[in-house]
Design an enzyme around this catalytic site. Sequence first.
Site, PDB file in Angstrom:
ATOM      1  N   SER A 137      69.094  -9.692  50.359  1.00  0.00           N
ATOM      2  CA  SER A 137      69.974 -10.629  49.658  1.00  0.00           C
ATOM      3  C   SER A 137      69.595 -12.045  50.075  1.00  0.00           C
ATOM      4  CB  SER A 137      71.430 -10.365  50.058  1.00  0.00           C
ATOM      5  OG  SER A 137      72.276 -11.391  49.583  1.00  0.00           O
ATOM      6  N   TYR A 150      78.406  -7.735  55.901  1.00  0.00           N
ATOM      7  CA  TYR A 150      77.444  -7.579  54.796  1.00  0.00           C
ATOM      8  C   TYR A 150      76.249  -8.504  55.014  1.00  0.00           C
ATOM      9  CZ  TYR A 150      75.353  -7.884  50.165  1.00  0.00           C
ATOM     10  OH  TYR A 150      74.458  -7.876  49.125  1.00  0.00           O
TER      11      TYR A 150
HETATM   12  N1  LIG Z   1      74.824  -8.212  42.789  1.00  0.00           N
HETATM   13  C1  LIG Z   1      74.507  -9.114  43.703  1.00  0.00           C
HETATM   14  O1  LIG Z   1      74.944 -10.276  43.652  1.00  0.00           O
HETATM   15  C2  LIG Z   1      73.568  -8.761  44.834  1.00  0.00           C
HETATM   16  C3  LIG Z   1      73.003  -9.812  45.559  1.00  0.00           C
HETATM   17  C4  LIG Z   1      72.167  -9.507  46.612  1.00  0.00           C
HETATM   18  C5  LIG Z   1      71.890  -8.186  46.928  1.00  0.00           C
HETATM   19  N2  LIG Z   1      72.461  -7.188  46.192  1.00  0.00           N
HETATM   20  C6  LIG Z   1      72.191  -5.811  46.593  1.00  0.00           C
HETATM   21  O2  LIG Z   1      71.799  -5.051  45.480  1.00  0.00           O
HETATM   22  C7  LIG Z   1      72.116  -3.677  45.721  1.00  0.00           C
HETATM   23  C8  LIG Z   1      72.814  -3.116  44.507  1.00  0.00           C
HETATM   24  O3  LIG Z   1      74.056  -3.749  44.316  1.00  0.00           O
HETATM   25  P1  LIG Z   1      74.652  -4.059  42.876  1.00  0.00           P
HETATM   26  O4  LIG Z   1      74.896  -5.504  42.805  1.00  0.00           O
HETATM   27  O5  LIG Z   1      73.829  -3.424  41.836  1.00  0.00           O
HETATM   28  O6  LIG Z   1      76.118  -3.385  42.986  1.00  0.00           O
HETATM   29  P2  LIG Z   1      76.698  -1.995  42.443  1.00  0.00           P
HETATM   30  O7  LIG Z   1      76.656  -1.939  40.969  1.00  0.00           O
HETATM   31  O8  LIG Z   1      78.005  -1.844  43.139  1.00  0.00           O
HETATM   32  O9  LIG Z   1      75.659  -0.918  42.998  1.00  0.00           O
HETATM   33  C9  LIG Z   1      75.733  -0.387  44.283  1.00  0.00           C
HETATM   34  C10 LIG Z   1      75.078   0.972  44.250  1.00  0.00           C
HETATM   35  O10 LIG Z   1      75.079   1.473  45.596  1.00  0.00           O
HETATM   36  C11 LIG Z   1      75.553   2.786  45.560  1.00  0.00           C
HETATM   37  N3  LIG Z   1      76.216   3.148  46.812  1.00  0.00           N
HETATM   38  C12 LIG Z   1      77.182   2.486  47.484  1.00  0.00           C
HETATM   39  N4  LIG Z   1      77.583   3.183  48.538  1.00  0.00           N
HETATM   40  C13 LIG Z   1      76.849   4.329  48.538  1.00  0.00           C
HETATM   41  C14 LIG Z   1      76.806   5.477  49.365  1.00  0.00           C
HETATM   42  N5  LIG Z   1      77.616   5.620  50.431  1.00  0.00           N
HETATM   43  N6  LIG Z   1      75.930   6.453  49.067  1.00  0.00           N
HETATM   44  C15 LIG Z   1      75.113   6.338  48.000  1.00  0.00           C
HETATM   45  N7  LIG Z   1      75.098   5.287  47.168  1.00  0.00           N
HETATM   46  C16 LIG Z   1      75.974   4.296  47.441  1.00  0.00           C
HETATM   47  C17 LIG Z   1      76.525   2.859  44.384  1.00  0.00           C
HETATM   48  O11 LIG Z   1      76.588   4.192  43.905  1.00  0.00           O
HETATM   49  P3  LIG Z   1      77.844   5.168  44.059  1.00  0.00           P
HETATM   50  O12 LIG Z   1      79.081   4.324  44.082  1.00  0.00           O
HETATM   51  O13 LIG Z   1      77.752   6.062  42.855  1.00  0.00           O
HETATM   52  O14 LIG Z   1      77.612   5.899  45.336  1.00  0.00           O
HETATM   53  C18 LIG Z   1      75.835   1.966  43.374  1.00  0.00           C
HETATM   54  O15 LIG Z   1      74.933   2.699  42.608  1.00  0.00           O
HETATM   55  C19 LIG Z   1      72.982  -3.656  46.986  1.00  0.00           C
HETATM   56  O16 LIG Z   1      72.182  -3.299  48.103  1.00  0.00           O
HETATM   57  C20 LIG Z   1      73.418  -5.098  47.115  1.00  0.00           C
HETATM   58  O17 LIG Z   1      73.706  -5.454  48.452  1.00  0.00           O
HETATM   59  C21 LIG Z   1      73.282  -7.447  45.140  1.00  0.00           C
END
Ligand SMILES: NC(=O)c1ccc[n+]([C@@H]2O[C@H](COP(=O)([O-])OP(=O)(O)OC[C@H]3O[C@@H](n4cnc5c(N)ncnc54)[C@H](OP(=O)(O)O)[C@@H]3O)[C@@H](O)[C@H]2O)c1
Length: 252
Positions: A137, A150
């Site tokens: 991130s 986080y």
């Molecule tokens: N969106 C942003 O602004 C942003 C910025 C920087 C980095 N990121 C990173 O990008 C990645 C994806 O996030 P996103 O923004 O796409 O959010 P999201 O839509 O909430 O996706 C998170 C994913 O992680 C999975 N997950 C969470 N806990 C889990 C567990 N215990 N076991 C297996 N899977 C799990 C969820 O699947 P289930 O709930 O089905 O398990 C979901 O598919 C994350 O690592 C996040 O930190 C996002």
Amino acid sequence: MSRQTILISGATSGIGLGLAQRLHAQGHRLILTGRRQALLDQAIADHPGMTGIQTDITDPAAITDLAARLAKDHPDLSTVVHNAGIMQAEHLVTRQTPLTVAESTITTNLLGPIRLTHALMPQLLAQPGARIITVTSGLAFVPLALTPTYSATKAAIHSWTQSLRFQLAETNIRVHEIAPPGVQTDLMPGHRTSPHAMPFDAFIDEVMAILGQDPVPDEILVERVKGFRTAESEGRHAQVFDTLNRNYRPLA
Ligand SMILES: NC(=O)c1ccc[n+]([C@@H]2O[C@H](COP(=O)([O-])OP(=O)(O)OC[C@H]3O[C@@H](n4cnc5c(N)ncnc54)[C@H](OP(=O)(O)O)[C@@H]3O)[C@@H](O)[C@H]2O)c1
């Protein structure tokens, strides 16, 4: 990237699902994981050829089972994207937030990729052109004070990725890090509609363009996150930290 069999952790929604859809369209074989079985089923129904394996990344036994199943059913697995993650607010002074939030954030965001890499290492070492891709991130480089654990896990994974890359330098496995800026997903309440976050499709487009470069850079950075990545080295860390955090009132 040449045709690969790619495992994406946390591919039931958001960035993981978006990347899976685009990589599938390019002809790669995709294996999606996550906890929400209904969303895995939906993704597979929408994209024939994808595989879904329900896995909770916080469960060491589930990771061991996943690795055994991959070795048996998908021995050509060559790329893993460590995308699963959670982001929750924590109020450290008022202690409104249970300590379990910090603990589960570390177990998911930090131990998850470490455990999964450990489990998959023998299989990946046997695949020519293998890749490990972590997802950190912009907050790895300048923390959001509202989400201290986080931000710390993302900084830790950035550091860990550098060490992993060094240890694997003379092997067949290349190591990359995607460091997204804020992107409009459901990672936190309200995030999907936040005007401060990058539109989702624009982010996926830019990441896919970078993945199409030859060679793929170690750090996959869209333009919008570069100000975070270089804040420290350019002497702007305090200014970026202040801008990012000035509206947060820890005692409110
Ligand atoms: N969106 C942003 O602004 C942003 C910025 C920087 C980095 N990121 C990173 O990008 C990645 C994806 O996030 P996103 O923004 O796409 O959010 P999201 O839509 O909430 O996706 C998170 C994913 O992680 C999975 N997950 C969470 N806990 C889990 C567990 N215990 N076991 C297996 N899977 C799990 C969820 O699947 P289930 O709930 O089905 O398990 C979901 O598919 C994350 O690592 C996040 O930190 C996002």
